[in-house]
Design a protein around this motif. Structure first.
Motif, PDB file in Angstrom:
ATOM      1  N   ARG A  16     -10.594  -3.055  13.570  1.00 28.82           N
ATOM      2  CA  ARG A  16     -10.543  -2.526  12.206  1.00 28.82           C
ATOM      3  C   ARG A  16     -11.304  -1.209  12.074  1.00 28.82           C
ATOM      4  NH1 ARG A  16     -11.336  -8.312   9.077  1.00 28.82           N
ATOM      5  NH2 ARG A  16      -9.119  -8.814   8.931  1.00 28.82           N
ATOM      6  N   ASP A  76     -12.947  -8.487  13.330  1.00 32.39           N
ATOM      7  CA  ASP A  76     -12.011  -7.808  14.241  1.00 32.39           C
ATOM      8  C   ASP A  76     -12.460  -6.358  14.367  1.00 32.39           C
ATOM      9  OD1 ASP A  76      -9.996  -6.732  15.712  1.00 32.39           O
ATOM     10  OD2 ASP A  76      -8.374  -7.224  14.315  1.00 32.39           O
ATOM     11  N   ASP A  79      -8.520  -6.396   5.910  1.00 30.64           N
ATOM     12  CA  ASP A  79      -9.475  -5.355   6.298  1.00 30.64           C
ATOM     13  C   ASP A  79      -9.940  -4.454   5.149  1.00 30.64           C
ATOM     14  OD1 ASP A  79      -6.980  -4.119   6.186  1.00 30.64           O
ATOM     15  OD2 ASP A  79      -7.005  -3.362   8.235  1.00 30.64           O
ATOM     16  N   ASN A  96      -5.314  -2.531   1.543  1.00 31.75           N
ATOM     17  CA  ASN A  96      -4.399  -3.409   2.284  1.00 31.75           C
ATOM     18  C   ASN A  96      -4.465  -4.842   1.776  1.00 31.75           C
ATOM     19  OD1 ASN A  96      -3.661  -1.320   3.919  1.00 31.75           O
ATOM     20  ND2 ASN A  96      -5.061  -1.850   5.582  1.00 31.75           N
ATOM     21  N   ARG A 155       0.841  -1.209   0.000  1.00 30.54           N
ATOM     22  CA  ARG A 155       0.000   0.000   0.000  1.00 30.54           C
ATOM     23  C   ARG A 155       0.877   1.261   0.000  1.00 30.54           C
ATOM     24  NH1 ARG A 155      -1.780  -0.043   5.311  1.00 30.54           N
ATOM     25  NH2 ARG A 155       0.025   1.253   5.734  1.00 30.54           N
ATOM     26  N   LYS A 160      -1.592   6.461  16.432  1.00 32.73           N
ATOM     27  CA  LYS A 160      -1.328   6.680  14.997  1.00 32.73           C
ATOM     28  C   LYS A 160      -2.308   7.707  14.449  1.00 32.73           C
ATOM     29  CE  LYS A 160       0.806   2.226  14.077  1.00 32.73           C
ATOM     30  NZ  LYS A 160       0.703   0.904  13.461  1.00 32.73           N
TER      31      LYS A 160
HETATM   32  N1  CTP Z   1      -7.022  -5.914  12.076  1.00 36.19           N
HETATM   33  C1  CTP Z   1      -6.312  -6.134  10.996  1.00 36.19           C
HETATM   34  C2  CTP Z   1      -4.941  -5.841  10.996  1.00 36.19           C
HETATM   35  C3  CTP Z   1      -4.211  -6.093   9.847  1.00 36.19           C
HETATM   36  N2  CTP Z   1      -4.795  -6.618   8.753  1.00 36.19           N
HETATM   37  C4  CTP Z   1      -4.009  -6.938   7.539  1.00 36.19           C
HETATM   38  O1  CTP Z   1      -2.645  -7.145   7.896  1.00 36.19           O
HETATM   39  C5  CTP Z   1      -1.805  -6.202   7.245  1.00 36.19           C
HETATM   40  C6  CTP Z   1      -0.675  -5.777   8.157  1.00 36.19           C
HETATM   41  O2  CTP Z   1      -1.204  -5.172   9.310  1.00 36.19           O
HETATM   42  P1  CTP Z   1      -0.413  -4.119  10.182  1.00 36.19           P
HETATM   43  O3  CTP Z   1       1.042  -4.359  10.070  1.00 36.19           O
HETATM   44  O4  CTP Z   1      -1.054  -4.091  11.520  1.00 36.19           O
HETATM   45  O5  CTP Z   1      -0.809  -2.712   9.546  1.00 36.19           O
HETATM   46  P2  CTP Z   1      -0.395  -2.098   8.175  1.00 36.19           P
HETATM   47  O6  CTP Z   1      -1.548  -2.140   7.251  1.00 36.19           O
HETATM   48  O7  CTP Z   1       0.879  -2.709   7.724  1.00 36.19           O
HETATM   49  O8  CTP Z   1      -0.210  -0.578   8.511  1.00 36.19           O
HETATM   50  P3  CTP Z   1       0.978   0.153   9.311  1.00 36.19           P
HETATM   51  O9  CTP Z   1       2.258  -0.476   8.866  1.00 36.19           O
HETATM   52  O10 CTP Z   1       0.814   1.567   8.891  1.00 36.19           O
HETATM   53  O11 CTP Z   1       0.652  -0.074  10.753  1.00 36.19           O
HETATM   54  C7  CTP Z   1      -2.728  -5.072   6.832  1.00 36.19           C
HETATM   55  O12 CTP Z   1      -2.225  -4.324   5.761  1.00 36.19           O
HETATM   56  C8  CTP Z   1      -3.995  -5.842   6.485  1.00 36.19           C
HETATM   57  O13 CTP Z   1      -3.873  -6.445   5.231  1.00 36.19           O
HETATM   58  C9  CTP Z   1      -6.157  -6.899   8.775  1.00 36.19           C
HETATM   59  O14 CTP Z   1      -6.689  -7.352   7.773  1.00 36.19           O
HETATM   60  N3  CTP Z   1      -6.884  -6.650   9.891  1.00 36.19           N
END
Ligand code: CTP
Length: 403
Positions: free
Chosen positions: A157, A154, A112, A116, A30, A201
């Motif tokens: 989200r 979850d 989510d 992503n 992303r 954040k």
């Molecule tokens: N509750 C969540 C947390 C995460 N994810 C998935 O897991 C990936 C990685 O999650 P995370 O590392 O927590 O967040 P990021 O999207 O990478 O964002 P950032 O690095 O800015 O925290 C996300 O992109 C998403 O595809 C999800 O579906 N549901």
């Protein structure tokens, strides 16, 4: 491709040579599409954790029950997660059972937001079955499929949606937004620590004041620690421009907007499980904001507050009063810089000096004399040299003896 991905390509190659699929996924893909800095590169694979462990010599079991293995490659740790679907979410937080699968698309489907849920292979080709790239182009936060399902899986989200809104200034798509309102209550079950991570954040994002408004409008605020009484304040937070405020200053600003006193602020931060050190720092800033509502700065208060707290207090006051930050702080810094000492250690006097000069045993008088000298130096009545301070204190004590 970005350096972070290029470095990780041998990891994908190794997994593929062993006969499995492997892709870059999640936040890194992303952020790459957004043209932003990439922090950590995450990898998704069809290989199971056990299979991964037989491919790589150096691995760490960090979350093996969720299918995640950390692979150490050229000294860099990579989170490699087996494609999975979560069977059922019984408690709105964690899947009751993780099922490893061999299909990338099924894995992306359980993520989510569409932005992503994009994968990228080692050649830089995107696998984007849910229109994530389009969402990024259109600047939209949209759940993968049904928002009710994604948020029920979850509930955190929902906080993530608003924090991405804050960080990216994207719109939240209508049905996703509606689900935030209708399912806000599910947030109740989520651990404070997870809410805090997302909220911090959010507070650091460009669009944070608008994001706070959404927290108020959707009802999410009711399920955040000690926020339930502040819907009005959250909804009007977008009237304030908080550019340039640090995370700590944002917490300070929040408690000012909520108009909670020092004890209330302490309990508020405690309920959010903010670290003690951070809480202390914010409370000190708040103390000086209170001081400033009834007083002007003088040499002693500037000195006591210290550069950091006084600047933070002024920054927050400027946001609250919609005044020009730069003009105010420039003047203040000029004043601060003229202080003869900035901290106690710069005073050319120690407790030992006092005991030697006056031949008295230690006691409360030492603190009193130190403060007396410190005050006189700050007011410009006394030069900050050990000799001048000695003479001055001798004279003071003689005068005291006379009276
Ligand atoms: N509750 C969540 C947390 C995460 N994810 C998935 O897991 C990936 C990685 O999650 P995370 O590392 O927590 O967040 P990021 O999207 O990478 O964002 P950032 O690095 O800015 O925290 C996300 O992109 C998403 O595809 C999800 O579906 N549901």
């Amino acid at each position: 491709m970005k350096e972070a991905f290029l470095q990780a390509i041998p990891v994908l190659n190794k997994i593929e040579s062993a006969g499995y699929e492997a892709y870059f996924v999640g936040g890194a893909v992303r952020d790459f599409l957004l043209g932003k800095e990439i922090a950590d590169v995450d990898i998704a694979t069809s290989a199971t954790p056990e299979e991964l462990k037989s491919i790589f010599s150096k691995t760490l079991d960090v979350g093996i029950e969720h299918g995640t293995v950390v692979v150490l490659f050229n000294g860099i740790p990579y989170e490699v997660t087996t494609f999975r679907t979560e069977a059922e979410y019984l408690d709105f937080r964690r899947p009751s059972e993780v099922q490893f699968i061999r299909s990338l698309e099924e894995d992306l489907k359980r993520r989510d937001f569409t932005m992503n849920a994009i994968a990228m292979d080692r050649h830089g080709k995107f696998i984007d079955p849910f229109g994530g790239k389009k969402a990024i182009e259109e600047r939209v936060i949209r759940t993968v499929g049904n928002p009710d399902e994604r948020f029920t899986e979850d509930a955190l989200r929902m906080m993530r949606a608003v924090r991405f809104y804050s960080q990216l200034s994207f719109e939240i798509e209508k049905s996703t937004y509606e689900a935030l309102s209708s399912l806000a209550h599910l947030l109740e079950k989520i651990a404070v620590e997870r809410k805090l991570a997302e909220f911090e954040k959010l507070l650091a994002g460009w669009n944070r004041m608008m994001a706070l408004k959404i927290i108020g409008e959707t009802g999410l605020y009711k399920y955040l620690p000690q926020m339930s009484a502040f819907q009005k304040q959250l909804c009007s937070s977008a009237n304030y421009h908080a550019e340039g405020l640090t995370g700590e200053e944002m917490w300070g600003l929040l408690t000012c907007l909520f108009d909670i006193d020092q004890a209330g602020a302490e309990s508020f931060f405690k309920s959010w499980k903010l670290p003690v050190k951070k809480t202390r720092k914010i409370l000190s800033i708040l103390k000086w904001i209170r001081y400033r509502s009834d007083n002007e700065w003088d040499a002693y208060s500037l000195y006591q507050a210290g550069r950091e707290s006084l600047l933070s207090a002024e920054k927050i006051r400027n946001v609250l009063q919609h005044t020009d930050l730069k003009r105010n702080t420039d003047n203040l810094m000029e004043l601060y810089n003229t202080l003869p000492i900035k901290q106690r250690s710069e005073l050319q006097l120690t407790g030992n000096d006092l005991m030697n000069w006056f031949g008295k045993p230690p006691g409360a008088w030492i603190k009193a004399d130190l403060e007396k000298a410190e005050n006189a130096v700050l007011k410009g009545e006394l030069r900050n040299s050990n000799e001048s301070i000695r003479e001055w204190l001798m004279k003071c004590n003689q005068n005291l003896g006379k009276n």
